[in-house]
Design an enzyme around this catalytic site. Structure first.
Site, short mmCIF file in Angstrom:
data_model
loop_
_atom_site.label_atom_id
_atom_site.label_comp_id
_atom_site.label_asym_id
_atom_site.label_seq_id
_atom_site.Cartn_x
_atom_site.Cartn_y
_atom_site.Cartn_z
CE LYS A 268 -4.30 -1.77 0.53
NZ LYS A 268 -5.53 -1.43 -0.18
CD GLU A 340 -5.45 -1.59 3.59
OE1 GLU A 340 -5.35 -0.35 3.48
OE2 GLU A 340 -6.34 -2.25 3.00
CG ASP A 341 -6.18 -6.02 4.40
OD1 ASP A 341 -7.06 -5.20 4.07
OD2 ASP A 341 -5.55 -6.69 3.57
CG ASP A 363 -7.52 1.38 2.02
OD1 ASP A 363 -8.05 2.31 1.38
OD2 ASP A 363 -6.84 0.49 1.49
CG ASN A 505 -9.23 -7.42 -3.96
OD1 ASN A 505 -9.51 -7.49 -5.14
ND2 ASN A 505 -9.32 -6.30 -3.26
CG ASN A 549 -8.00 -2.22 -5.30
OD1 ASN A 549 -7.46 -1.51 -4.46
ND2 ASN A 549 -7.93 -3.55 -5.27
N1 LIG Z 1 -11.93 -3.91 -4.03
C1 LIG Z 1 -11.49 -3.33 -2.96
O1 LIG Z 1 -10.95 -2.21 -3.00
C2 LIG Z 1 -11.65 -3.99 -1.64
C3 LIG Z 1 -12.02 -5.28 -1.54
N2 LIG Z 1 -12.16 -5.87 -0.33
C4 LIG Z 1 -12.45 -7.28 -0.31
O2 LIG Z 1 -13.72 -7.52 0.26
C5 LIG Z 1 -13.72 -8.77 0.89
C6 LIG Z 1 -14.39 -8.62 2.23
O3 LIG Z 1 -13.66 -7.77 3.05
P1 LIG Z 1 -14.27 -7.22 4.42
O4 LIG Z 1 -15.57 -6.59 4.19
O5 LIG Z 1 -13.23 -6.44 5.07
O6 LIG Z 1 -14.48 -8.60 5.19
P2 LIG Z 1 -15.39 -8.89 6.43
O7 LIG Z 1 -14.88 -10.12 7.03
O8 LIG Z 1 -15.53 -7.68 7.28
O9 LIG Z 1 -16.82 -9.17 5.78
C7 LIG Z 1 -17.13 -10.30 5.03
C8 LIG Z 1 -18.64 -10.42 4.95
O10 LIG Z 1 -18.94 -11.43 4.01
C9 LIG Z 1 -19.90 -12.31 4.61
N3 LIG Z 1 -19.76 -13.63 4.04
C10 LIG Z 1 -18.73 -14.49 4.15
N4 LIG Z 1 -18.99 -15.61 3.47
C11 LIG Z 1 -20.22 -15.45 2.92
C12 LIG Z 1 -21.04 -16.26 2.11
N5 LIG Z 1 -20.64 -17.47 1.71
N6 LIG Z 1 -22.23 -15.77 1.75
C13 LIG Z 1 -22.64 -14.57 2.16
N7 LIG Z 1 -21.89 -13.75 2.89
C14 LIG Z 1 -20.70 -14.20 3.28
C15 LIG Z 1 -19.60 -12.28 6.09
O11 LIG Z 1 -20.74 -12.73 6.76
P3 LIG Z 1 -20.84 -12.81 8.35
O12 LIG Z 1 -20.88 -11.38 8.79
O13 LIG Z 1 -22.11 -13.51 8.58
O14 LIG Z 1 -19.62 -13.52 8.81
C16 LIG Z 1 -19.29 -10.80 6.26
O15 LIG Z 1 -20.47 -10.09 6.44
C17 LIG Z 1 -12.28 -9.25 0.92
O16 LIG Z 1 -12.09 -10.22 -0.07
C18 LIG Z 1 -11.48 -8.04 0.56
O17 LIG Z 1 -10.33 -8.37 -0.19
C19 LIG Z 1 -12.00 -5.19 0.83
C20 LIG Z 1 -11.62 -3.89 0.80
C21 LIG Z 1 -11.37 -3.21 -0.44
C1 LIG Z 2 -8.02 -3.78 -1.61
C2 LIG Z 2 -8.08 -4.03 -0.19
O1 LIG Z 2 -7.81 -3.17 0.61
C3 LIG Z 2 -8.49 -5.32 0.27
O2 LIG Z 2 -8.86 -6.18 -0.52
O3 LIG Z 2 -8.45 -5.53 1.49
MG LIG Z 3 -7.48 -3.89 2.54
#
Ligand SMILES: NC(=O)C1=CN([C@@H]2O[C@H](COP(=O)(O)OP(=O)(O)OC[C@H]3O[C@@H](n4cnc5c(N)ncnc54)[C@H](OP(=O)(O)O)[C@@H]3O)[C@@H](O)[C@H]2O)C=CC1
Ligand SMILES: CC(=O)C(=O)O
Ligand SMILES: [Mg+2]
Length: 649
Positions: A268, A340-341, A363, A505, A549
Site C-alpha cells: 500500500k 488496513e486489513d 481503507d 480480492n 479498488n
Molecule cells: N476492491 C477493494 O478495493 C476492496 C475489496 N475488499 C475485499 O472484500 C472482501 C471482504 O472484506 P471485508 O468486508 O473487510 O471482510 P469482512 O470479514 O468484514 O466481511 C465479510 C462479509 O462477508 C460475509 N460472508 C462471508 N462468506 C459469505 C457467504 N458465503 N455468503 C454470504 N456472505 C458471506 C460475512 O458474513 P458474516 O458477517 O455472517 O460472517 C461478512 O459479512 C475481501 O475479499 C477483501 O479483499 C475489501 C476492501 C477493499
Molecule cells: C483492496 C483491499 O484493501 C483489500 O482487498 O483488502
Molecule cells: Mg485492505
C-alpha cells in the site's frame, strides 16, 4: 552523493540521509554555512568523507534540498530530530558535509543509481572498478547503444513466468535502487500493479516466511509491549508522514495471515509513493503481531511471527492503545494512520475510538466506499438517472459492504436532501446467514443493525435478488464464485443493464470473473472487480472491465490530507474524493464501458482527488496549512515525489 547532517563530522560515521534545515532559522544558518573541511581522508572509500572541495556543491545541494523540502507533502516538514525546538546555540554546531561514496553508495537503495552513475560521478565517488564500464540511463535516450535501466528491468521481469517471481524481483529492486523501482512502477503501472499489489501481494503474504530475505517495515509484537516508543525510534527515518498498519487478521480475502500480512502495508505504501507521490522516506509500514489463529502458519517452520493464538480483549486493546499513543507522541498530530486489513471485530472499534483523536482512516471501510461510490456515480452516465433511482444489494456485510452502503446512503441523502435513514432503505445486505432483516436485529453486530429492514427472512442470494429486485449487485464477501450463472442471470432478467461489482480480492476470491459477468448477462452487465481482469471479447465486442479498488482513492486522499495539514478525516472528504475520481472518467473510457479511468493517468487523478479532499478540509476548518494554496491541483502536483535521478556532481 552529498548529504547534509547537523552532527559533527567527527562523529559522522555513516551515510546520512538527505536531511536539510527546514525552519527559517535553520535556513538562515544554512545560508551562512561554513563547511568544515577535513584533512583526514580516512574512510574515503567506505563511506563518509568530509572535504573542502565540495563547498560549492554543498551550497547548490542545499538550495536544491530546500526546494525539495518546500514541496514535500505536508509543507511544514518536521525537523529530522523531531520537534523544531533547537535553540540558536545548537545551530552553532558545525554542519558537516558527508559524501557517501564507493561500495557504501552502491549498497544504499536511497541513493544508488547502479549503472546510471556517469564517468564523472564514478570518479568523484570512488566507484571506478566497482561497476562494469557501461553507463546506463534511467530513461530512454535518443542516442544509440545506451542501456536503458527501465527497459532492461521490464525485459527481465517479463522473462519470469510466475507472478510471485516478478514480485520478488520488484522487492529486490526496491531494496537495491529505490528511484529505479518507482520509475519502473510509475512508467508501467497497469502492468505492474497486479505484481506489487493484488492479486500477487496476496500470494506473497501467504508465502512471506519462505520468500523473506530482508526485513521491510516495522514489526511491533506483544514482546514489545511497554516499549513501543523505543521500537518506533529504531526506524531510520524521522520525517514520517503516513503509516499503514495491519494486524494481519483479514488479509484481502485470504483470512488470518498473522505477521506475514506485512506485504500489505509495504504494498500500500509503495502505491502511496507511486500513485500519490508521497515521499518514500515519509512512509512507514507497520505490522502489529498479536499472534495468529492460522494453524497452518503456526505449524509452518518458516513462519516469521509469534507462535501463539491471537491476543484479544484487554491485552489487544492495551497494545493498540500504547501504539497509537506512541505514534502521536513521536510524530505529532498530523501523522496519517491508515488501518488496513484488520478483522471487522476490531476495525470498526479502532476507527471509532481513534477517529476523534488521531488522523486515521480505515481503507477497507472508507477507502473502498469512496472508490465504489465513484464507480456508481460514473455508471449513471451509462444507465441514466441518478443514484437514488437504484436499489442496492450486497453479498457480504462486513467492513467493505457496510462501509460502501453507508457512503452510498450519505450521497443519496445529500443529493435528494432526505434523511440518511430514508436513503438506507434502498440498500440491502446479505451475510453468511442470509438477508439482513429486522427479525435478526438483536443478534446482529452493531455495524449491520442500520441495514436490518422489514422483510421476511431470505436464505440465498438468488432469492434475495428475486425478492429485492436490485439494480446494483455488489460482492464483498471475501468468498470466490458466489456470483453464479443463476445469480448473474437473475440480475440480467430484472435489469437491462445490471451493475455488478465483484470486489473481493485477490482474483481467486472474486465473486465472479469479468468473462462470466459479460457472458452470463449477454454482454449487458456493467462490471468492475477488485482485482484486475483482462478485456473480454463477447460476440465480437470487446469489454474492458474496470478495477474498483481502493488504490484509486487512498493515495490521492492521503496526499490531500498531508498537503493541507489536515488533522481529522471527515466523511465529506470521502464524498469529495469519489466525485473527483468519477469526474476523471472520459467519454473514451465510457465508450469502452469503463467506470474508472485507466491507472496510467493515476498521478494526475490523484492530484485531482488530493485537491478536492484538501479543499473540503479547508472548508471544514480541519486544514492547518495556511494560507490555503490558490491552485490546489498544481500544489498537489508540485508536492509529488519524482523518481528521476539527481545529479550527484
Ligand atoms: N476492491 C477493494 O478495493 C476492496 C475489496 N475488499 C475485499 O472484500 C472482501 C471482504 O472484506 P471485508 O468486508 O473487510 O471482510 P469482512 O470479514 O468484514 O466481511 C465479510 C462479509 O462477508 C460475509 N460472508 C462471508 N462468506 C459469505 C457467504 N458465503 N455468503 C454470504 N456472505 C458471506 C460475512 O458474513 P458474516 O458477517 O455472517 O460472517 C461478512 O459479512 C475481501 O475479499 C477483501 O479483499 C475489501 C476492501 C477493499
Ligand atoms: C483492496 C483491499 O484493501 C483489500 O482487498 O483488502
Ligand atoms: Mg485492505
Amino acid at each position: 552523493m552529498i548529504s547534509l547532517s547537523r552532527t559533527s563530522f567527527l562523529n559522522n560515521a555513516g551515510v546520512s540521509e538527505l536531511y536539510s534545515p527546514v525552519s527559517s532559522r535553520q535556513r538562515r544558518y544554512a545560508a551562512s554555512l561554513k563547511v568544515v573541511a577535513s584533512t583526514s581522508r580516512a574512510g574515503d572509500r567506505n563511506g563518509t568523507v568530509v572535504m573542502e572541495s565540495v563547498v560549492k556543491e554543498t551550497r547548490e545541494a542545499l538550495a536544491a534540498v530546500e526546494v525539495e523540502q518546500e514541496s514535500a507533502v505536508g509543507g511544514g516538514v518536521q525537523d529530522v530530530y523531531g520537534e523544531d525546538t533547537a535553540t540558536e546555540d545548537q545551530y552553532v554546531t558545525p554542519w558537516s558535509v558527508s559524501v557517501a561514496s564507493g561500495y557504501t553508495l552502491l549498497r544504499d537503495p536511497h541513493h544508488n543509481k547502479g549503472l546510471a552513475f556517469n564517468d564523472k560521478e564514478r570518479d568523484a565517488h570512488y566507484l571506478r572498478g566497482l561497476l562494469p564500464p557501461a553507463v546506463a540511463s534511467q530513461e530512454l535516450q535518443t542516442y544509440a547503444f545506451s542501456t536503458h535501466q527501465v527497459k532492461k528491468m521490464m525485459h527481465n521481469l517479463r522473462q519470469y513466468q510466475l507472478p510471485l517471481h516478478k514480485y520478488m524481483a520488484m522487492m529486490d529492486l526496491q531494496e537495491r535502487n529505490q528511484k529505479l523501482f518507482y520509475k519502473v512502477l510509475i512508467d508501467h503501472v497497469e502492468e505492474l500493479l497486479p505484481v506489487v499489489y493484488t492479486p500477487t501481494v496476496g500470494e506473497a503474504c501467504q508465502k512471506y516466511g519462505s520468500i523473506y530475505m530482508r526485513p521491510q517495515g516495522l514489526y511491533i509484537s506483544l514482546k514489545e509491549k511497554g516499549k513501543i516508543l523505543e521500537v518506533l525510534r529504531n526506524w531510520p527515518e524521522r520525517n514520517i508522514q503516513v503509516i499503514v498498519v495491519t494486524d494481519g487478521e483479514r488479509i484481502l480475502g485470504l483470512g488470518d495471515l498473522g505477521c506475514q500480512g506485512m506485504g500489505i502495508p509495504v504494498g500500500k505504501l509503495a502505491l502511496y509513493t507511486a500513485l500519490g507521490g508521497v515521499q518514500p522516506s515519509a512512509c512507514l509500514p507497520i505490522t502489529i503481531d498479536v499472534g495468529t489463529n492460522n494453524e497452518t502458519l503456526l505449524n509452518d517452520e518458516f513462519y516469521i511471527g509469534l507462535r501463539q493464538k491471537r491476543a484479544t480483549g484487554q491485552e489487544y486493546a492495551e497494545l493498540m492503545h500504547e501504539f497509537m499513543s506512541a505514534i502521536k507522541q513521536l510524530y505529532g498530530e498530523k501523522i496519517l494512520i491508515q488501518f488496513e486489513d484488520f478483522a471487522n471485530h476490531n476495525a470498526f472499534d479502532l476507527l471509532a475510538k481513534y477517529g476523534t483523536t488521531h488522523l486515521v482512516f480505515n481503507d477497507d471501510i472508507q477507502g473502498t466506499a469512496s472508490v465504489v461510490l465513484a464507480g456508481l456515480i460514473a455508471s449513471q452516465k451509462l444507465v441514466g438517472g441518478t443514484l437514488s433511482d437504484h436499489k442496492f444489494l450486497f453479498l457480504g456485510a462486513g467492513e467493505a459492504g457496510t462501509g460502501i452502503a453507508e457512503l452510498i446512503a450519505l450521497e443519496i441523502a445529500k443529493q435528494t436532501n432526505t434523511p440518511v435513514e430514508e436513503a438506507r432503505k434502498k440498500i440491502w445486505l446479505v451475510d453468511s446467514k442470509g438477508l439482513i432483516v429486522s427479525s435478526r436485529k438483536e443478534s446482529l453486530q452493531h455495524f449491520k443493525k442500520p441495514w436490518a429492514h422489514e422483510h421476511e427472512p431470505v436464505k440465498t442470494l438468488v432469492d434475495a435478488i428475486n425478492n429485492i429486485k436490485p439494480t446494483v449487485l455488489i460482492g464483498t464477501s471475501g468468498v470466490g464464485r458466489q456470483f453464479t450463472k443463476e445469480v448473474v442471470e437473475a440480475m440480467a432478467t430484472i435489469n437491462e443493464k445490471p451493475i455488478i461489482f465483484a470486489l473481493s480480492n485477490p482474483t481467486s476470491q472474486s465473486e465472479c470473473t469479468a468473462a462470466e459477468a459479460y457472458t452470463w448477462s449477454q454482454g449487458r452487465a456493467i462490471f468492475a472487480s477488485g482485482s484486475p481482469f483482462p478485456p473480454v471479447e463477447y460476440e465480437g465486442k470487446v469489454f474492458v472491465p474496470g478495477q474498483a479498488n481502493n488504490a484509486y482513492i487512498f493515495p490521492g486522499l492521503g496526499l490531500g490530507l498531508l498537503m493541507s495539514g489536515t488533522i481529522r478525516v471527515h466523511d465529506e472528504m470521502l464524498l469529495a474524493a469519489s466525485e473527483a475520481l468519477a469526474s476523471q472518467v472520459t467519454p473514451e473510457d465510457f465508450k469502452k464501458g469503463l467506470l474508472y479511468p485507466p491507472f496510467t493517468n493515476i498521478r494526475k487523478i490523484s492530484a485531482h482527488i488530493a485537491a478536492k479532499v484538501a479543499a473540503k478540509a479547508y472548508e471544514l476548518g480541519l486544514a492547518t496549512r495556511l494560507p490555503q494554496p490558490k491552485d490546489l491541483v498544481k500544489y498537489a502536483e508540485s508536492c509529488m515525489y519524482s523518481p528521476s535521478y539527481r545529479s550527484y556532481r
